[in-house]
Design a protein around this motif. Sequence first.
Motif, PDB file in Angstrom:
ATOM      1  N   ARG A 314      37.006 -14.959  62.849  1.00  0.00           N
ATOM      2  CA  ARG A 314      36.774 -14.964  64.200  1.00  0.00           C
ATOM      3  C   ARG A 314      36.642 -16.726  64.274  1.00  0.00           C
ATOM      4  NH1 ARG A 314      33.727 -16.210  68.320  1.00  0.00           N
ATOM      5  NH2 ARG A 314      31.665 -15.699  66.950  1.00  0.00           N
ATOM      6  N   LEU A 315      35.459 -16.853  63.257  1.00  0.00           N
ATOM      7  CA  LEU A 315      34.947 -18.334  63.074  1.00  0.00           C
ATOM      8  C   LEU A 315      36.078 -19.287  62.673  1.00  0.00           C
ATOM      9  CD1 LEU A 315      31.377 -17.764  61.850  1.00  0.00           C
ATOM     10  CD2 LEU A 315      32.177 -18.563  64.293  1.00  0.00           C
ATOM     11  N   ALA A 316      36.817 -18.782  61.539  1.00  0.00           N
ATOM     12  CA  ALA A 316      37.961 -19.604  60.997  1.00  0.00           C
ATOM     13  C   ALA A 316      39.100 -19.977  62.111  1.00  0.00           C
ATOM     14  CB  ALA A 316      38.450 -18.718  59.792  1.00  0.00           C
ATOM     15  N   GLN A 317      39.396 -18.860  62.725  1.00  0.00           N
ATOM     16  CA  GLN A 317      40.443 -18.877  63.760  1.00  0.00           C
ATOM     17  C   GLN A 317      39.857 -19.956  64.950  1.00  0.00           C
ATOM     18  OE1 GLN A 317      41.652 -15.336  65.443  1.00  0.00           O
ATOM     19  NE2 GLN A 317      43.740 -16.174  65.961  1.00  0.00           N
ATOM     20  N   ALA A 379      36.576 -26.400  70.973  1.00  0.00           N
ATOM     21  CA  ALA A 379      36.446 -27.367  69.772  1.00  0.00           C
ATOM     22  C   ALA A 379      35.057 -27.219  69.171  1.00  0.00           C
ATOM     23  CB  ALA A 379      36.627 -29.016  70.223  1.00  0.00           C
ATOM     24  N   LYS A 380      34.884 -27.124  67.896  1.00  0.00           N
ATOM     25  CA  LYS A 380      33.628 -26.888  67.323  1.00  0.00           C
ATOM     26  C   LYS A 380      32.743 -28.043  67.319  1.00  0.00           C
ATOM     27  CE  LYS A 380      31.743 -25.579  62.846  1.00  0.00           C
ATOM     28  NZ  LYS A 380      31.870 -25.281  61.333  1.00  0.00           N
ATOM     29  N   ASN A 381      33.342 -29.295  67.295  1.00  0.00           N
ATOM     30  CA  ASN A 381      32.519 -30.421  67.308  1.00  0.00           C
ATOM     31  C   ASN A 381      32.506 -30.898  68.812  1.00  0.00           C
ATOM     32  OD1 ASN A 381      35.168 -31.067  67.549  1.00  0.00           O
ATOM     33  ND2 ASN A 381      35.242 -32.756  66.103  1.00  0.00           N
ATOM     34  N   LYS A 382      32.720 -30.157  69.879  1.00  0.00           N
ATOM     35  CA  LYS A 382      32.627 -30.660  71.071  1.00  0.00           C
ATOM     36  C   LYS A 382      31.005 -31.051  71.396  1.00  0.00           C
ATOM     37  CE  LYS A 382      33.289 -29.016  76.031  1.00  0.00           C
ATOM     38  NZ  LYS A 382      31.902 -29.397  76.442  1.00  0.00           N
ATOM     39  N   GLN A 383      30.909 -32.180  72.133  1.00  0.00           N
ATOM     40  CA  GLN A 383      29.342 -32.374  72.149  1.00  0.00           C
ATOM     41  C   GLN A 383      28.474 -31.737  73.085  1.00  0.00           C
ATOM     42  OE1 GLN A 383      29.270 -36.647  73.324  1.00  0.00           O
ATOM     43  NE2 GLN A 383      27.149 -36.763  72.993  1.00  0.00           N
ATOM     44  N   SER A 502      32.317 -19.497  71.805  1.00  0.00           N
ATOM     45  CA  SER A 502      32.210 -20.877  71.138  1.00  0.00           C
ATOM     46  C   SER A 502      30.813 -21.259  71.848  1.00  0.00           C
ATOM     47  CB  SER A 502      33.388 -21.817  71.534  1.00  0.00           C
ATOM     48  OG  SER A 502      33.534 -23.015  71.004  1.00  0.00           O
ATOM     49  N   ILE A 503      30.814 -21.257  73.178  1.00  0.00           N
ATOM     50  CA  ILE A 503      29.354 -21.851  73.790  1.00  0.00           C
ATOM     51  C   ILE A 503      28.078 -21.296  73.047  1.00  0.00           C
ATOM     52  CG2 ILE A 503      28.143 -22.069  75.616  1.00  0.00           C
ATOM     53  CD1 ILE A 503      30.633 -22.133  77.395  1.00  0.00           C
ATOM     54  N   ALA A 504      28.152 -19.773  72.747  1.00  0.00           N
ATOM     55  CA  ALA A 504      27.214 -19.133  72.056  1.00  0.00           C
ATOM     56  C   ALA A 504      27.058 -19.951  70.643  1.00  0.00           C
ATOM     57  CB  ALA A 504      27.311 -17.697  72.079  1.00  0.00           C
ATOM     58  N   ALA A 505      28.007 -20.018  69.968  1.00  0.00           N
ATOM     59  CA  ALA A 505      27.911 -20.488  68.588  1.00  0.00           C
ATOM     60  C   ALA A 505      27.095 -21.948  68.534  1.00  0.00           C
ATOM     61  CB  ALA A 505      29.214 -20.651  67.980  1.00  0.00           C
ATOM     62  N   ARG A 506      27.523 -22.689  69.717  1.00  0.00           N
ATOM     63  CA  ARG A 506      27.058 -24.066  69.702  1.00  0.00           C
ATOM     64  C   ARG A 506      25.460 -23.828  69.923  1.00  0.00           C
ATOM     65  NH1 ARG A 506      32.109 -25.579  71.631  1.00  0.00           N
ATOM     66  NH2 ARG A 506      31.613 -25.274  74.026  1.00  0.00           N
ATOM     67  N   HIS A 507      24.978 -22.986  70.669  1.00  0.00           N
ATOM     68  CA  HIS A 507      23.581 -22.660  70.754  1.00  0.00           C
ATOM     69  C   HIS A 507      23.008 -21.616  69.954  1.00  0.00           C
ATOM     70  CE1 HIS A 507      24.878 -24.096  75.021  1.00  0.00           C
ATOM     71  NE2 HIS A 507      23.849 -24.454  75.216  1.00  0.00           N
TER      72      HIS A 507
END
Length: 533
Positions: A314-317, A379-383, A502-507
Amino acid sequence: MQARKGFEMEHQVKILAVDDRYENLLALSSILASSHYEVICLQSGEEVLRYLLKEPADHIAVILMDVQMPGLSGFETVELIKQRKACQDIPIIFLTALSTSIEHVLKGYHVGSIDYLFKPVHPEMLRKKVDAFVNMHLNHQKIKAQSELLHKRTLDLEETNRKLAEADEKLKQQNVLLEQWVEERTSELVDAHEKLLKSQEHFKKMFMLSPSLMAIRRLPDLTYLEINESWKQYTGYGDEILGTTLNLLRTEQGDYVSSDEVIHNCKVKYETKSKEVRTALLSTEIIDIENESCMLQVAVDITESLRFETEMARLAQLNLVGEMAAGIAHEIRNPMTTIRGFLQLFRENDRNMQKQYIPIMLEELDRANEIITEYLSLAKNKQSHQQAENMNRIIEMLLPLIQAEAVMSGKHVHYEFTPCPDIQLDDKEMRQLILNMCMNGLEAMHVGGRLHLQTYQEQDHVVLLIGDEGTGIDEHHLEKLGRPFFTTKDEGTGLGLAICYSIAARHHASIEVQTSPSGTTFYIRFPIPNSPE
């Protein structure tokens, strides 16, 4: 009153009140109202006789009988009642307001009553009398039951003594034969016993200390004979499972593992005591233990490995989608801006074109722009602009909007907030996560369903719980949750839940899902700063 305390009844005790006047019955019911017995109101002698034919007589503690009634009088009714053997022991109290002569009283006692009261009856005296008869009725029932039990136990004891005498004689004969056999086989048994002890000790150490889940089950009914520590740790079932046939193992098709099938490294699922479904690789062998055919089940739990593989996929995708989103968003938005400017210009200069095509074009362009905006959120690198925020404050600001949406669809919102410490949050992203998941929960329920919102602290995490009362998520769809463009909705884009992940991953938060046919619950756990992980 003291007489009404401590009643232990297998059935509801009944008091029959017989009077042709309804107001008198109403008064008796009011006087005798109690949770310990039931007052049955009847208005004629004929009704009493019919009732006694249908209901067991041993449920009736006392009959309050009016003397003067149309049809059968009280005296005539009691004479007929006493002719029936089952009803001969029911106490009867006559109530009358017409005649207080000694002749009437003696006639009442003659036909079978045990008391004769004159109206108006003193309420407390009547209650005392009725309570006394109820107590006598209960004591009689207890004595009767104890007598029957004593008789049964006496018969059982006599039969047991007879069997013991027979068994004792047989045992003496068997002891003589056994002593002869022991003398002949002693040396052989000692050697065999020593070898068996060593073999059993080796097997038991391997069995109990194995990291794999191991169980020995008797064939053909698959009764548990022994389980190792790994089995107890993973399944949650201890020694209470021994002697039972509880089957925890199912194939991927949902079938239970059969008793006559030898398998090797078969992928199965099992349900723990806490209702968690886990995955394992199962191998089985038929073995003999003390000349008894048994099945040895060895399972290697691969739940965490599968979960890790799924999360990595999932993370790769998500990373791939994020890279694509960052690359194409800028290229698509520039021409869209130019096209929108020309369309607005055409709308001002060409009225006919405006009415037919321009609104449709603008609506579609706005929709495409909205999808691109959601796509870019992956986007993973979203600020992310995170700062110390309180989860409860964010939810309380969104609560009116969520409640309004619920009311419009005929549903309800239940919330419970407990004090939680501030954590690092992006306010805008948290609003998006909470609204997306709440809207999904409301859409998953029928009219009348309830959405649950709860926050609480769990060790070094702040937990946000969002649950619905829908029909649950299909097991085959669970591993696809959070993947972009995966949706079960007819008109969904499949980006809403992916954005939440994605939001959870950034947090640095984790999302856990529990689902059943009665609903689905999401647990989002946010780490508390400066807390040991």
